[in-house]
Design an enzyme around this catalytic site. Sequence first.
Site, short mmCIF file in Angstrom:
data_model
loop_
_atom_site.label_atom_id
_atom_site.label_comp_id
_atom_site.label_asym_id
_atom_site.label_seq_id
_atom_site.Cartn_x
_atom_site.Cartn_y
_atom_site.Cartn_z
N GLY A 1 0.83 -1.21 0.00
CA GLY A 1 0.00 0.00 0.00
C GLY A 1 0.85 1.25 0.00
O GLY A 1 2.07 1.19 -0.23
N ASN A 2 0.22 2.36 0.22
CA ASN A 2 0.97 3.62 0.31
C ASN A 2 0.26 4.52 1.32
O ASN A 2 -0.78 4.17 1.87
CB ASN A 2 1.08 4.29 -1.06
CG ASN A 2 -0.27 4.60 -1.65
OD1 ASN A 2 -0.98 5.46 -1.16
ND2 ASN A 2 -0.66 3.86 -2.70
N ARG A 3 0.84 5.69 1.56
CA ARG A 3 0.39 6.53 2.67
C ARG A 3 -0.71 7.51 2.29
O ARG A 3 -1.04 8.39 3.08
CB ARG A 3 1.58 7.29 3.25
CG ARG A 3 2.57 6.38 3.95
CD ARG A 3 3.74 7.16 4.50
NE ARG A 3 3.30 8.27 5.33
CZ ARG A 3 4.07 9.29 5.67
NH1 ARG A 3 5.31 9.36 5.24
NH2 ARG A 3 3.59 10.27 6.43
N SER A 4 -1.25 7.42 1.10
CA SER A 4 -2.27 8.39 0.71
C SER A 4 -3.53 8.25 1.57
O SER A 4 -4.06 7.15 1.74
CB SER A 4 -2.64 8.22 -0.76
OG SER A 4 -3.62 9.15 -1.10
#
Length: 407
Positions: free
Chosen positions: A213-216
């Site tokens: 995933g990512n931090r958005s």
Amino acid sequence: MRVLLGVTGGVAAYKAAIVLRRLKEDGHTVRVVPTAASLQFVGRATWEALSGLPATTDTFDNVPAVEHVRLGQQADLVLVAPATADFLAQLAHGEARDLLGNALLATRAPVVVAPAMHTEMWEQASTQANVATLRSRGITVIEPAVGRLTGPDSGPGRLPEPEDIVAAAYAVVGGGPVPAGSSSAPWGDLAGVRVIISAGGTREPIDAVRYLGNRSSGHQGFALAEAARERGADVTVVAANVTLPLSEGVARIDVETSVELADAVREAAAEADVVIMAAAVADFRPREASTTKIKKDGSGTLSLELVETEDILRSLVLAQVPGRTVVGFAAETGDDAASALEHARAKARRKGADLLVFNPVGGGRGFGDVPNELTMLDASGEELARAAGSKLAVAHAVLDAVARLRG
Ligand code: CTP
């Protein structure tokens, strides 16, 4: 806040110009809806010049924008000053003879009216009954001031001073001056424009419980959605793993992976005038996701084979749909090779979107509910505009650029 200022026909109509001024000075967007009779006292040009917006009177003005419904729906407050005895009677009976009457029927916003009339008219049993009816329905009827009236007479019925009207209105909505950087966007400039916004960050399954995933957080995409809705657009959000709420009236499609996001955006974009790719889409995903939880095998390493995902933004650009505006985002950090802005310029040229919105990230910047700073670039990497402030304020700046591009 968006204030619909109704002006009805009385000598005191000139004082509404000062009310309008005060609201504008406090940073609110004000749309004046004068009745035909009021134009005998203060002309349309005054309202349009002071508000910077059209001041329409008739239900059949600007029909394609369905203004008779939209104005009321979009208002955060409806303020009528001055309100004549005749207007109070119409309002009490739910009549929709003109644009103002329609707007009042179509609104769920708080309504504040400031009556002004001669004492006999104010004290008339019919007027008092209408006032009681309006108050019983939750409408705020400001008590008229006592003093000199239009002729030689004086008594109750005078329009309160503009400052008192504004203060009474703020008391009802809990409002006040708007903080710097909030929207001063024209009301309804995106009316009827179909806008698709992807937001959040994709999750690419590794196994039954893990993902890449990512931090958005989705804050910027959701702020864009709220801003576009405020401006009258039909908004659909494709939300990748966002826990934030959206206002009523914004359509929402929840997705998890880049493949689901691509499918949802492709389908929604077929009917769209503007597509804004604010989501952080994974560039790679595991070729295969295990249906069970992957166990340690004692080797000390784990290899995942990743395959590139579809570049959705690039696909939208390549489709070259006439009249469709495509907007991309680029969250960049600087490195030894180039500054963050230089990376963004290169990306603008590579992606070819009508607008690429660059925001520097890293060091606590960019993610979550924090102020943002943006630079907007065209497809050749040229700078079109810059904006800084809350995510809602910069969202409006992005939409300003979109509106300019669409002419
Ligand atoms: N984007 C997309 N599909 C992808 C990856 C990104 O549509 N598979 C969109 C994002 O929504 C954003 C823009 O492309 O609007 C830029 O995203 P970014 O991740 O910065 O671009 P990349 O193509 O990944 O570029 P690079 O890897 O070179 O930084």
